[in-house]
Structures are given as C-alpha cells and as structure tokens.
Write a protein that holds these residues in place. Structure first.
Motif, PDB file in Angstrom:
ATOM      1  N   GLU A 148       0.816  -1.210   0.000  1.00 23.63           N
ATOM      2  CA  GLU A 148       0.000   0.000   0.000  1.00 23.63           C
ATOM      3  C   GLU A 148       0.851   1.263   0.000  1.00 23.63           C
ATOM      4  OE1 GLU A 148      -3.432   2.448   0.181  1.00 23.63           O
ATOM      5  OE2 GLU A 148      -3.257   0.305  -0.241  1.00 23.63           O
ATOM      6  N   PHE A 149       1.955   1.236   0.748  1.00 17.62           N
ATOM      7  CA  PHE A 149       2.748   2.456   0.923  1.00 17.62           C
ATOM      8  C   PHE A 149       4.083   2.422   0.186  1.00 17.62           C
ATOM      9  CE2 PHE A 149       0.162   1.848   4.829  1.00 17.62           C
ATOM     10  CZ  PHE A 149      -0.725   2.893   4.613  1.00 17.62           C
ATOM     11  N   LEU A 150       4.289   1.399  -0.610  1.00 16.03           N
ATOM     12  CA  LEU A 150       5.560   1.243  -1.312  1.00 16.03           C
ATOM     13  C   LEU A 150       5.836   2.396  -2.279  1.00 16.03           C
ATOM     14  CD1 LEU A 150       7.975  -0.679  -1.668  1.00 16.03           C
ATOM     15  CD2 LEU A 150       6.694  -1.826  -3.486  1.00 16.03           C
ATOM     16  N   SER A 151       4.781   2.925  -2.896  1.00 17.97           N
ATOM     17  CA  SER A 151       4.958   3.995  -3.887  1.00 17.97           C
ATOM     18  C   SER A 151       5.474   5.289  -3.274  1.00 17.97           C
ATOM     19  CB  SER A 151       3.633   4.263  -4.614  1.00 17.97           C
ATOM     20  OG  SER A 151       2.639   4.699  -3.698  1.00 17.97           O
ATOM     21  N   ALA A 152       5.424   5.409  -1.949  1.00 12.29           N
ATOM     22  CA  ALA A 152       5.926   6.612  -1.278  1.00 12.29           C
ATOM     23  C   ALA A 152       7.452   6.630  -1.217  1.00 12.29           C
ATOM     24  CB  ALA A 152       5.356   6.709   0.133  1.00 12.29           C
ATOM     25  N   PHE A 153       8.062   5.490  -1.571  1.00 10.39           N
ATOM     26  CA  PHE A 153       9.517   5.381  -1.485  1.00 10.39           C
ATOM     27  C   PHE A 153      10.147   5.225  -2.870  1.00 10.39           C
ATOM     28  CE2 PHE A 153       7.849   3.909   2.537  1.00 10.39           C
ATOM     29  CZ  PHE A 153       8.731   4.421   3.479  1.00 10.39           C
ATOM     30  N   ARG A 154      11.251   5.931  -3.082  1.00  9.35           N
ATOM     31  CA  ARG A 154      12.083   5.634  -4.248  1.00  9.35           C
ATOM     32  C   ARG A 154      12.827   4.340  -3.976  1.00  9.35           C
ATOM     33  NH1 ARG A 154      16.739   9.756  -6.209  1.00  9.35           N
ATOM     34  NH2 ARG A 154      14.903  10.860  -7.061  1.00  9.35           N
ATOM     35  N   GLU A 155      13.311   4.207  -2.737  1.00  3.35           N
ATOM     36  CA  GLU A 155      14.013   2.993  -2.331  1.00  3.35           C
ATOM     37  C   GLU A 155      13.595   2.635  -0.904  1.00  3.35           C
ATOM     38  OE1 GLU A 155      18.501   1.028  -2.365  1.00  3.35           O
ATOM     39  OE2 GLU A 155      18.277   3.204  -2.235  1.00  3.35           O
ATOM     40  N   LEU A 156      13.041   1.448  -0.734  1.00  2.00           N
ATOM     41  CA  LEU A 156      12.673   0.957   0.593  1.00  2.00           C
ATOM     42  C   LEU A 156      13.843   0.139   1.122  1.00  2.00           C
ATOM     43  CD1 LEU A 156      10.527   0.596   2.811  1.00  2.00           C
ATOM     44  CD2 LEU A 156       9.700  -1.417   1.561  1.00  2.00           C
ATOM     45  N   LYS A 157      14.444   0.609   2.211  1.00  2.00           N
ATOM     46  CA  LYS A 157      15.673  -0.005   2.708  1.00  2.00           C
ATOM     47  C   LYS A 157      15.466  -0.893   3.922  1.00  2.00           C
ATOM     48  CE  LYS A 157      18.658   3.767   1.094  1.00  2.00           C
ATOM     49  NZ  LYS A 157      19.669   4.797   1.485  1.00  2.00           N
ATOM     50  N   GLU A 158      14.468  -0.582   4.748  1.00  2.00           N
ATOM     51  CA  GLU A 158      14.305  -1.350   5.990  1.00  2.00           C
ATOM     52  C   GLU A 158      12.833  -1.476   6.350  1.00  2.00           C
ATOM     53  OE1 GLU A 158      15.506  -1.150  10.766  1.00  2.00           O
ATOM     54  OE2 GLU A 158      16.758  -0.138   9.268  1.00  2.00           O
ATOM     55  N   ILE A 159      12.465  -2.676   6.808  1.00  2.00           N
ATOM     56  CA  ILE A 159      11.122  -2.911   7.350  1.00  2.00           C
ATOM     57  C   ILE A 159      11.293  -3.513   8.737  1.00  2.00           C
ATOM     58  CG2 ILE A 159       8.908  -4.078   7.074  1.00  2.00           C
ATOM     59  CD1 ILE A 159       9.496  -4.355   4.102  1.00  2.00           C
ATOM     60  N   GLU A 160      10.689  -2.869   9.706  1.00  2.00           N
ATOM     61  CA  GLU A 160      10.676  -3.395  11.078  1.00  2.00           C
ATOM     62  C   GLU A 160       9.232  -3.451  11.533  1.00  2.00           C
ATOM     63  OE1 GLU A 160      13.149  -1.506  14.221  1.00  2.00           O
ATOM     64  OE2 GLU A 160      11.300  -1.582  15.409  1.00  2.00           O
ATOM     65  N   TYR A 161       8.800  -4.587  12.046  1.00  2.00           N
ATOM     66  CA  TYR A 161       7.412  -4.668  12.482  1.00  2.00           C
ATOM     67  C   TYR A 161       7.239  -5.695  13.583  1.00  2.00           C
ATOM     68  CZ  TYR A 161       7.275  -8.241   8.687  1.00  2.00           C
ATOM     69  OH  TYR A 161       7.527  -9.287   7.835  1.00  2.00           O
ATOM     70  N   GLY A 162       6.063  -5.622  14.220  1.00  2.00           N
ATOM     71  CA  GLY A 162       5.819  -6.511  15.346  1.00  2.00           C
ATOM     72  C   GLY A 162       4.346  -6.602  15.692  1.00  2.00           C
ATOM     73  N   ILE A 163       4.029  -7.635  16.457  1.00  2.00           N
ATOM     74  CA  ILE A 163       2.666  -7.889  16.905  1.00  2.00           C
ATOM     75  C   ILE A 163       2.667  -8.081  18.410  1.00  2.00           C
ATOM     76  CG2 ILE A 163       0.723  -9.510  16.806  1.00  2.00           C
ATOM     77  CD1 ILE A 163       1.483 -10.125  13.935  1.00  2.00           C
ATOM     78  N   ALA A 164       1.717  -7.426  19.089  1.00  2.00           N
ATOM     79  CA  ALA A 164       1.622  -7.515  20.544  1.00  2.00           C
ATOM     80  C   ALA A 164       0.173  -7.771  20.943  1.00  2.00           C
ATOM     81  CB  ALA A 164       2.129  -6.219  21.186  1.00  2.00           C
ATOM     82  N   PRO A 165      -0.230  -9.033  21.111  1.00  2.00           N
ATOM     83  CA  PRO A 165      -1.616  -9.334  21.495  1.00  2.00           C
ATOM     84  C   PRO A 165      -1.887  -9.002  22.957  1.00  2.00           C
ATOM     85  CG  PRO A 165      -0.313 -11.338  21.446  1.00  2.00           C
ATOM     86  CD  PRO A 165       0.579 -10.248  20.921  1.00  2.00           C
ATOM     87  N   GLY A 166      -3.151  -8.760  23.263  1.00  2.00           N
ATOM     88  CA  GLY A 166      -3.537  -8.557  24.654  1.00  2.00           C
ATOM     89  C   GLY A 166      -3.527  -9.883  25.402  1.00  2.00           C
ATOM     90  N   ASN A 167      -3.240  -9.841  26.680  1.00  2.00           N
ATOM     91  CA  ASN A 167      -3.125 -11.081  27.460  1.00  2.00           C
ATOM     92  C   ASN A 167      -4.452 -11.816  27.585  1.00  2.00           C
ATOM     93  OD1 ASN A 167      -1.464 -12.852  29.253  1.00  2.00           O
ATOM     94  ND2 ASN A 167      -3.011 -12.220  30.763  1.00  2.00           N
ATOM     95  N   GLN A 168      -5.582 -11.094  27.507  1.00  2.00           N
ATOM     96  CA  GLN A 168      -6.881 -11.736  27.651  1.00  2.00           C
ATOM     97  C   GLN A 168      -7.397 -12.328  26.337  1.00  2.00           C
ATOM     98  OE1 GLN A 168      -9.696  -9.084  29.513  1.00  2.00           O
ATOM     99  NE2 GLN A 168      -8.336  -8.604  31.222  1.00  2.00           N
ATOM    100  N   ALA A 169      -6.616 -12.184  25.282  1.00  2.00           N
ATOM    101  CA  ALA A 169      -7.028 -12.712  23.979  1.00  2.00           C
ATOM    102  C   ALA A 169      -7.077 -14.233  24.017  1.00  2.00           C
ATOM    103  CB  ALA A 169      -6.057 -12.251  22.892  1.00  2.00           C
ATOM    104  N   ASP A 170      -7.969 -14.795  23.186  1.00  2.00           N
ATOM    105  CA  ASP A 170      -8.031 -16.252  23.061  1.00  2.00           C
ATOM    106  C   ASP A 170      -6.686 -16.783  22.598  1.00  2.00           C
ATOM    107  OD1 ASP A 170     -10.690 -16.146  23.696  1.00  2.00           O
ATOM    108  OD2 ASP A 170     -11.374 -16.135  21.607  1.00  2.00           O
TER     109      ASP A 170
END
Length: 374
Positions: A148-170
């Motif tokens: 979706e956001f790739l076109s905003a970059f001439r060159e995409l150099k780094e991707i950092e991401y993560g997921i943090a679920p809530g403790n009460q989640a199934d």
C-alpha cells in the motif's frame, strides 16, 4: 447455488471464527470439519442457530492415509486449512486438494512451510486450482500494508514490524507450539545487506504503541516474511519482526526459557506447549483484551530524501485474535464471488489490498493509523 467451503479445524480457535464469518455470507455454504465429529456437529448446530445459516459437519482427519479420497468425496470447491501449527507439517492437505481439483487456503506462518510451497505451483496450474499459503497476519496482511505504501519510497531499505496481542485474547495450543518451536533457536535474518543468525525470543526490548496500548515487550520471531520480503522488495537491507506478551513477567519468563534452548539444555521447547498453554491460561484475567501491530518502513522518498512511515493497527474489545483469520476470509469470498481468477500455488502476497482488509473489519473494533516519523 451456494459456493461450498470446507473449513478444516472448523471448530477450533481460528477455524471457528472463519466458519462463523463465512456462514453469514449469502453465497457461501460452510462445512465444518475436524477429527472429532461430535465437536464438529455441536459447533455447527450452535453456529447455524446464531447465524441463521445451515452449517454442515463432517469428520476428517488430515493424518489419515485416504485423505485425498475423503477430501474429494466432500465435493467442496474450497478447503481452508486452519489446523496448525504448520511448522513440521507436510503438504499432504494441499496436495490432496490440488489432486482433487479443489482450491486451497491455509493460515500457515511456518517459515519453511510457506517458503517451500511454490513447489506445488506447476501441479496446481495443471489442475486449474488456486492454492494459497500464509493467508494470515503474516505474510498476508503484512505484505498488503507494505504494498500500500511502497509507492511513497524511491528505495525501501528497511522494514521493522511486530505484533503484541492482549493477554486476555483467546489462545490456542497450536499458536503457543509454533512460537516455542523457534524459541532460543537460531534462524536467519536479513540485516545490513547480509544473512545473520539471530535467536528466537531474544533481543528483548520495549516498543511504544498508540493509546490505549502504550509500551509492550517484544522479542525476535521467525516468520515467512523474512525470506519472502527479501525477494519481493529489491533494495531492502534489513527486515526485522518481533512479537511479545502483554504481561511482563510472562514475556521475561519465556526469554529466560529461551536460553535453555540456546544452550542446548532443551532440544525443543515446543514439546512443553501443552503445559505452558495451561499455565498461561491461569493468568488470562490479567492485562487487557487490546492488541496491536506496527510496521515501520524506512528508505528514501521520490526526491531521494530520508523517509520513515509507520503504520499502526489497534484491536480492542477482544477483536485481535480475529485478525489472523481475515486474509483467508477475504480470499474465500473473492473465490466465491468469482473475482479471484489466479491459478497456481503461492504465498499470500499480492492477493488482496489493505483497502479490502479495512472493509472486511469495519464491523470490528479495529482501527489503523499512519504517521510520518521525523
């Protein structure tokens, strides 16, 4: 005539959510499948009452030798495979579907499983079916965000991401087992333009999410994206993915356990998944039911200047565990409606847009935010 979809593990943690959501679609007929016919029938009866749709149930064990015949006998047009963990699984279900001329989707997040799936591509094309692996938060949703956001970059150099679920989640044992399978064990990560060894559930740190989440502990996780994105987005020099537990004591406790695997005191922590899952349920009333996901993309903009974009997703009211099911639901609906005509076997990248994801979760308490990082 309604489009028939069989959901393997259809009364389980993820499969149940998929079955319920698809049953509400007027053009889809859902068949719940699993090893326990009584559980499948009980779930189908309850869901039929709640959704007002007729949901059928069958017994189907993916470990049986006559799997191909059993799947073919159902007469379905699509099978959704939600029986994880996929780490260490064979492609028997996908192969049985392809052989029977039935479309296939799974929720796999196992790195080797997803990245080796393309070997089924030729056979899938010959049999005129679509077989998709990784229709989950990663790489399904994660790739749609980057695209979706790739076109905003001439060159995409780094991707950092993560997921943090809530403790009460199934939570299901399959998810816990998948995480434990690489906890404390080395895996390859592309960083600084080369492949380096890192260790599961190490590099512990805190990440700040939008309110009402705040700061959450995160640690290294092994996912298919670490290889898929390296080839999908040329120019990337670093790809990092993390996940975490809301309760600090649990997160640090798993970090301490990771050292037992790293020092080879324990060969594989996944053998203890059942007891660890039960222990985690003892404290499930603590914390919140709010989870989050972030993806930060860094590189240069169209003018060559440094650019950093951060996309955040926040799920409240316990809706977080539904997110991994959304990609398979989107693809199933597109197949049922005849808007997805692609054939072959591939990972779930480039098959749906972030806009389609947003439309699918509009009835849930899930919101997104995009910011430009200074």
């Amino acid at each position: 005539m309604k489009y028939p979809i069989l959901v393997l593990g259809g009364y389980g943690n993820f499969g149940g959510k998929i079955s319920e959501k698809l049953a509400k679609h007027s053009g889809i007929r859902v068949i719940v499948a699993g090893r326990d016919k009584q559980k499948a029938e009980d779930f189908a009866r309850i869901m039929s009452h709640e959704t007002g749709s007729t949901i059928d149930a069958v017994k189907l064990d993916i470990s049986e030798s006559n799997l191909c015949k059993n799947i073919a006998d159902t007469g379905e047009k699509l099978v959704i495979h939600s029986c994880g963990p996929f780490q260490g699984q064979s492609y028997s279900v996908a192969e049985a579907c392809i052989e029977s001329g039935i479309n296939y989707i799974d929720l796999a997040d196992g790195r080797s499983f997803v990245n080796g799936f393309e070997k089924l591509n030729i056979k899938a094309k010959q049999n005129n079916v679509l077989a998709v692996t990784g229709a989950s938060s990663v790489p399904g949703l994660s790739s749609s965000v980057v695209d979706e956001f790739l076109s905003a970059f001439r060159e995409l150099k780094e991707i950092e991401y993560g997921i943090a679920p809530g403790n009460q989640a199934d939570r299901g044992e399959a998810t816990v087992k998948a995480i434990l399978s690489y906890t404390g064990r080395p895996f390859k990560r592309w960083q600084g333009g080369s492949w380096d060894d890192v260790y599961g559930w190490q590099e512990v740190h805190k990440q700040t999410f939008p309110c009402p989440i705040g700061k959450r502990w995160l640690a290294n996780c092994d996912i298919p994206d670490l290889e898929l994105f390296h080839s999908r987005y040329p120019g990337l020099r670093t790809i990092k993915f993390y996940a975490g537990l809301e309760i600090g004591a649990l997160h640090i406790g798993l970090w301490l356990l990771s050292w037992s695997a790293r020092f080879r005191l324990v060969s594989n922590l996944s053998r203890y998944s059942r007891i660890i899952t039960k222990m985690s349920c003892w404290v499930q009333t603590l914390g919140t039911d709010i989870g989050g996901m972030y993806i930060q993309m860094s590189g240069t903009d169209v003018n060559g200047n440094p650019k950093v974009l951060r996309w955040d997703l926040v799920a409240e009211d316990g809706d977080g565990p539904k997110i991994p099911t959304i990609p398979s639901i989107i693809l199933a609906k597109k197949l049922a409606e005849g808007t997805l005509e692609e054939k072959g076997a591939k990972a779930c990248v480039g098959l749906f847009s972030l806009a389609e994801f947003t439309d699918e979760v509009e009835d849930l308490n899930i919101w997104q935010k995009l910011t430009s990082v200074p």
